[in-house]
Scaffold this motif. Structure first.
Motif, PDB file in Angstrom:
ATOM      1  N   ILE A 137       0.835  -1.203   0.000  1.00  0.00           N
ATOM      2  CA  ILE A 137       0.000   0.000   0.000  1.00  0.00           C
ATOM      3  C   ILE A 137       0.867   1.249   0.000  1.00  0.00           C
ATOM      4  O   ILE A 137       0.584   2.228  -0.705  1.00  0.00           O
ATOM      5  CB  ILE A 137      -0.959   0.001   1.204  1.00  0.00           C
ATOM      6  N   ALA A 138       1.959   1.222   0.757  1.00  0.00           N
ATOM      7  CA  ALA A 138       2.887   2.349   0.772  1.00  0.00           C
ATOM      8  C   ALA A 138       4.086   2.117  -0.139  1.00  0.00           C
ATOM      9  O   ALA A 138       4.552   3.034  -0.818  1.00  0.00           O
ATOM     10  CB  ALA A 138       3.377   2.601   2.198  1.00  0.00           C
ATOM     11  N   ALA A 139       4.592   0.866  -0.172  1.00  0.00           N
ATOM     12  CA  ALA A 139       5.833   0.588  -0.887  1.00  0.00           C
ATOM     13  C   ALA A 139       5.703   0.738  -2.397  1.00  0.00           C
ATOM     14  O   ALA A 139       6.611   1.262  -3.053  1.00  0.00           O
ATOM     15  CB  ALA A 139       6.324  -0.820  -0.552  1.00  0.00           C
ATOM     16  N   THR A 140       4.582   0.291  -2.978  1.00  0.00           N
ATOM     17  CA  THR A 140       4.445   0.325  -4.441  1.00  0.00           C
ATOM     18  C   THR A 140       4.516   1.749  -4.993  1.00  0.00           C
ATOM     19  O   THR A 140       5.311   2.015  -5.910  1.00  0.00           O
ATOM     20  CB  THR A 140       3.137  -0.363  -4.877  1.00  0.00           C
ATOM     21  N   PRO A 141       3.746   2.702  -4.469  1.00  0.00           N
ATOM     22  CA  PRO A 141       3.870   4.076  -4.997  1.00  0.00           C
ATOM     23  C   PRO A 141       5.240   4.695  -4.732  1.00  0.00           C
ATOM     24  O   PRO A 141       5.791   5.382  -5.600  1.00  0.00           O
ATOM     25  CB  PRO A 141       2.774   4.836  -4.247  1.00  0.00           C
ATOM     26  N   LEU A 142       5.813   4.440  -3.548  1.00  0.00           N
ATOM     27  CA  LEU A 142       7.101   5.050  -3.211  1.00  0.00           C
ATOM     28  C   LEU A 142       8.230   4.486  -4.070  1.00  0.00           C
ATOM     29  O   LEU A 142       9.113   5.223  -4.520  1.00  0.00           O
ATOM     30  CB  LEU A 142       7.400   4.844  -1.725  1.00  0.00           C
ATOM     31  N   VAL A 156       1.860   9.602  -6.096  1.00  0.00           N
ATOM     32  CA  VAL A 156       2.045   8.680  -4.973  1.00  0.00           C
ATOM     33  C   VAL A 156       0.800   8.572  -4.097  1.00  0.00           C
ATOM     34  O   VAL A 156       0.333   7.468  -3.789  1.00  0.00           O
ATOM     35  CB  VAL A 156       3.261   9.113  -4.125  1.00  0.00           C
ATOM     36  N   ILE A 157       0.246   9.698  -3.691  1.00  0.00           N
ATOM     37  CA  ILE A 157      -0.900   9.684  -2.776  1.00  0.00           C
ATOM     38  C   ILE A 157      -2.106   9.031  -3.443  1.00  0.00           C
ATOM     39  O   ILE A 157      -2.796   8.203  -2.834  1.00  0.00           O
ATOM     40  CB  ILE A 157      -1.249  11.113  -2.308  1.00  0.00           C
ATOM     41  N   MET A 160      -1.653   5.314  -3.525  1.00  0.00           N
ATOM     42  CA  MET A 160      -1.905   4.716  -2.211  1.00  0.00           C
ATOM     43  C   MET A 160      -3.397   4.556  -1.971  1.00  0.00           C
ATOM     44  O   MET A 160      -3.861   3.530  -1.465  1.00  0.00           O
ATOM     45  CB  MET A 160      -1.290   5.583  -1.106  1.00  0.00           C
ATOM     46  N   LYS A 161      -4.160   5.573  -2.338  1.00  0.00           N
ATOM     47  CA  LYS A 161      -5.610   5.510  -2.154  1.00  0.00           C
ATOM     48  C   LYS A 161      -6.218   4.406  -3.014  1.00  0.00           C
ATOM     49  O   LYS A 161      -7.093   3.653  -2.560  1.00  0.00           O
ATOM     50  CB  LYS A 161      -6.233   6.860  -2.512  1.00  0.00           C
ATOM     51  N   ALA A 164      -5.350   1.006  -1.565  1.00  0.00           N
ATOM     52  CA  ALA A 164      -6.158   0.754  -0.369  1.00  0.00           C
ATOM     53  C   ALA A 164      -7.570   0.333  -0.760  1.00  0.00           C
ATOM     54  O   ALA A 164      -8.151  -0.588  -0.166  1.00  0.00           O
ATOM     55  CB  ALA A 164      -6.202   2.008   0.499  1.00  0.00           C
TER      56      ALA A 164
END
Length: 309
Positions: A137-142, A156-157, A160-161, A164
């Motif tokens: 959820i966090a790692a893929t966009p970052l 990125v945000i 994440m949304k 999720a």
């Protein structure tokens, strides 16, 4: 009926190839359904959630060493290898983004089936898939921002949304429903596997139909990149686990978890944020990793481990 469904599910790679071929030779069959990709992925994750119970989450804390080992190899190595292969084979920015997204996603849900067929440890496989899904959820966009942020704008945000909504909420909803219908769902679990397979096959077909022209020109080079990416993940997972003194069953499990990515999700995210062309690596990976996973599982199933099984 269950025997028929079991045989149908075992032919997953064949269905993926057939639907991909149909989409390639007659794109109008599927190219009108691009807007449904994320809904199909959410449904797949919901079906996965219906097979999980709270005890599956507890395993994350009971087996942290093996879980962290596999997840670490997965998120540290796979995006890097994807980026290096993309640069080495001179893929464009959109294709590179698609490759990196494949490398930066969690383990694929089909990996649990392949681990079972390979004589691995299914409980460890489920735990790793679940944990890597939460991390993603966090790692893929970052990670996508890290590797392709200089050539493409990475939201990125928003990613994440989306993850999720597509991954976390459907899985949690499935777990909650399973809490009240566990006996019924366990008896009919094969239907969940069949519906998940159908969802993945449809995602592959839609992405291929949308990229029919790109496949004709970039297919061989991109296929080579995808195959090398997958083989590297399988080898790194297996021998990395060997180096850290894991037993044979754990090595097989970690190899499959690292090598088999949630490429359907990667294709969906790529199509949404970077254009339909960037979804092509995920579509090809979806087909290929099920074939390579099935071949490897079939080989390992015939090889005895030290405990004699």
């Amino acid at each position: 009926m269950k025997k028929l469904l079991k045989k149908t599910n075992q032919m997953f790679p064949v269905w993926a190839l057939l639907f991909a071929a149909a989409a390639y030779f007659h794109p109008p069959l599927f190219n009108h359904y691009a807007d449904y990709i994320l809904y199909l992925l959410a449904a797949i994750m919901f079906f996965m959630g219906l097979t999980l119970v709270p005890a599956d989450f507890v395993r994350v804390f009971k087996r942290p060493d093996k879980v962290l080992l596999g997840t670490g190899i997965q998120f540290l190595l796979m995006p890097l290898v994807a980026w290096l292969l993309s640069k080495g084979l001179l893929l464009g920015p959109e294709m590179t983004a698609g490759m990196v997204l494949v490398g930066a996603t969690a383990g694929g849900t089909a990996s649990n089936v392949m681990v079972y067929l390979a004589g691995g440890k299914v409980a460890l496989s489920v735990t790793m898939t679940l944990f890597s899904t939460l991390v993603a959820i966090a790692a893929t966009p970052l990670l996508t921002q890290l590797y392709v942020g200089q050539s493409l704008d990475v939201p990125v945000i928003d990613m994440m949304k989306t993850i999720a909504w597509v991954v976390l909420l459907p899985v949690l909803a499935g777990v909650v429903i399973n809490r009240f219908m566990e006996r019924f769902l366990r008896k009919n679990e094969i239907w969940l596997a069949t519906l998940s397979m159908l969802g993945v096959v449809l995602v592959i077909a839609i992405v291929v139909s949308l990229n029919q022209g790109s496949i004709a020109t970039l297919g061989p080079v991109l296929a080579l990149a995808v195959i090398l990416h997958n083989v590297t993940g399988l080898a790194a997972g297996y021998y990395g686990a060997k180096l850290l003194k894991c037993d044979e069953r754990e090595c097989r499990t970690i190899a499959i978890e690292v090598g088999m990515q949630n490429s359907g999700l990667a294709a969906g995210l790529a199509a949404k944020y970077f254009g339909v062309a960037s979804a092509l690596p995920g579509a090809i990976f979806s087909v290929w990793h099920n074939i390579s996973g099935a071949i490897l599982a079939g080989h390992w199933k015939r090889v005895r481990v030290k405990d004699g099984s």
